[in-house]
Design an enzyme around this catalytic site. Structure first.
Site, PDB file in Angstrom:
ATOM      1  N   SER A 210       0.844  -1.197   0.000  1.00 37.21           N
ATOM      2  CA  SER A 210       0.000   0.000   0.000  1.00 37.21           C
ATOM      3  C   SER A 210       0.875   1.240   0.000  1.00 37.21           C
ATOM      4  CB  SER A 210      -0.953  -0.030   1.207  1.00 37.21           C
ATOM      5  OG  SER A 210      -1.869   1.036   1.149  1.00 37.21           O
ATOM      6  N   THR A 211       0.748   2.100   1.005  1.00 41.58           N
ATOM      7  CA  THR A 211       1.465   3.367   1.041  1.00 41.58           C
ATOM      8  C   THR A 211       2.969   3.170   0.901  1.00 41.58           C
ATOM      9  OG1 THR A 211      -0.236   4.204   2.540  1.00 41.58           O
ATOM     10  CG2 THR A 211       1.784   5.500   2.345  1.00 41.58           C
ATOM     11  N   HIS A 237      -2.575  -1.067  -3.419  1.00 45.52           N
ATOM     12  CA  HIS A 237      -3.722  -0.191  -3.201  1.00 45.52           C
ATOM     13  C   HIS A 237      -3.589   1.041  -4.092  1.00 45.52           C
ATOM     14  CE1 HIS A 237      -4.223  -1.909   1.162  1.00 45.52           C
ATOM     15  NE2 HIS A 237      -4.563  -2.771   0.231  1.00 45.52           N
ATOM     16  N   MET A 331      -0.173   1.186   5.452  1.00 44.87           N
ATOM     17  CA  MET A 331      -0.933   1.398   6.665  1.00 44.87           C
ATOM     18  C   MET A 331      -2.048   0.367   6.759  1.00 44.87           C
ATOM     19  SD  MET A 331      -1.422   3.123   9.425  1.00 44.87           S
ATOM     20  CE  MET A 331      -0.441   4.615   9.234  1.00 44.87           C
ATOM     21  N   ASP A 334      -4.280  -5.036   5.841  1.00 41.03           N
ATOM     22  CA  ASP A 334      -4.700  -5.825   4.682  1.00 41.03           C
ATOM     23  C   ASP A 334      -3.622  -6.847   4.332  1.00 41.03           C
ATOM     24  OD1 ASP A 334      -6.158  -6.725   2.517  1.00 41.03           O
ATOM     25  OD2 ASP A 334      -5.462  -5.146   1.172  1.00 41.03           O
TER      26      ASP A 334
END
Length: 392
Positions: A210-211, A237, A331, A334
């Protein structure tokens, strides 16, 4: 002097639009941040050294000094978590991906139409991403514009390998492990060959991120050689419009072919499939073959494309001992639950270490659930994947 825990985090807004600066300042101030604003890239770089912000929001298209140049200067002078605020045009998307490669932590799509009204629709996302960025680990050694890893390793269409590379990258693409690499981790031996089954790959790698993911993936995926024998599925993401451009960028960087999964696509060696934004990606069986395909976003999960959905679908169709789950920066949690299940059922898992994770949320969750077989910095994960995939 150390800042008190009760002291508001400081945000520097850099945008040439007076209206955008006003609205961003209002949204972030209402959320409890201390905010200053700059009208240009150069002014932003100068003000960052005086204001000492915890986070910078940065526009891309500005006169005199564009956002990418300002970002590069900022990372050289005073590395700071940066959230890009950019348009969803094709050029805006490409520039945003370049910014992420240069060290930006995240991005927010700049609204069109009436800014003061439409920005309120993304205010929650903006505040959430700025808060996350304020805790992010900023990487050092940023590459200047035009000198990214992608440009150094660019692969011409139809070629299985980039035309030129450093000696280390050349060795990685040849499929030889170890050799002249200065770091030689204690790698787990390759997995035993599975019983033959028509349409099933020997192994499958599932990566969740993600991030901070785009830059981290640039450290992981290019280390897989052109003859890597397993398909790789990536759930990053990202919203719609970004994943196609991201896959094209990674395709230029990697020896393996990288494609956005925008329809049913067979799982085959030599290919990395990136989940399409606005969808989840799942593994399915059709006529005796395993494929990856987009699926509607599962409402039970808050993040998409969802890592847990992808990992669970892979476990439904392949023996767990032939699966590898990799959880990278991001973050939230998931992917942690499904990869912990994979490990419990005999599969193999890797969590990115805090040493390199830009946001140590998702991989930490996997570690906390005792689901990580290996905890490795990003630049060593490819070595471990090559070792597991090496036939014995």
């Amino acid at each position: 002097m150390p800042r008190s825990a009760s002291t508001p985090k400081k945000v520097l807004v850099v945008d040439d639009s007076a209206l955008m600066r006003k609205v961003l300042r209002e949204v972030l101030t209402d959320a409890g941040f201390q905010v200053e604003a700059a009208r240009s890239g150069m002014e932003g770089v100068d003000l960052a050294q005086q204001f000492l912000p915890d986070v910078v929001t940065l526009d891309i298209n500005m006169p005199e000094m564009d956002g990418l140049t300002a970002l590069s200067l900022l990372m050289s002078i005073r590395p700071t978590p940066v959230v890009m605020v950019s348009s969803l045009t094709q050029q805006g998307t490409i520039s945003t991906l370049e910014a992420l490669a240069l060290g930006a932590v995240d991005y927010v799509a700049k609204p069109g139409g009436t800014i003061s009204l439409n920005l309120k629709d993304i205010s929650d996302e903006l505040v959430r991403k700025v808060r996350t960025a304020s805790t992010a680990r900023v990487r050092s050694g940023v590459r200047p514009p035009g000198q990214t890893q992608a440009t150094a390793l660019r692969r011409a269409p139809g070629r299985s390998r980039p035309p030129s590379a450093s000696s280390e990258h050349a060795e990685l693409r040849s499929g030889r492990a170890g050799g002249s690499l200065s770091f030689k981790p204690a790698l787990t031996p390759g997995l035993a060959a599975p019983p033959a089954r028509l349409g099933m790959p020997e192994g499958l790698v599932v990566i969740g991120v993600s991030t901070g993911g785009p830059r981290t993936l640039e450290e992981v995926l290019p280390r897989l050689p052109a003859d890597f024998p397993w398909p790789v599925l990536v759930a990053q993401h990202m919203p719609p419009h970004f994943t196609a451009a991201f896959a094209q960028r990674m395709d230029q960087l990697c020896a393996l072919q990288v494609r956005e999964c925008n329809g049913p696509m067979p799982l085959q060696a030599g290919q990395i499939l990136v989940a399409q934004g606005g969808h989840d990606m799942v593994v399915v069986e059709r006529l005796g073959r395993l494929l990856a395909q987009p699926a509607p976003e599962a409402r039970a999960y808050p993040w998409h494309p969802c890592v847990d959905v992808l990992m669970d679908s892979a476990m439904q169709h392949m023996p767990c001992e032939r699966l590898v789950g990799v959880l990278l920066t991001g973050m939230g949690d998931d992917g942690a639950a499904s990869m912990a299940r994979l490990r419990q059922r005999g599969g193999h898992t890797i969590a990115e270490s805090a040493e390199t994770a830009i946001v140590y949320g998702m991989p930490q969750e996997l570690v906390n659930r005792q689901g990580a077989e290996c905890v490795l910095p990003a630049h060593h994960i490819g070595d471990q994947l090559r070792s597991w995939a090496r036939p014995h």
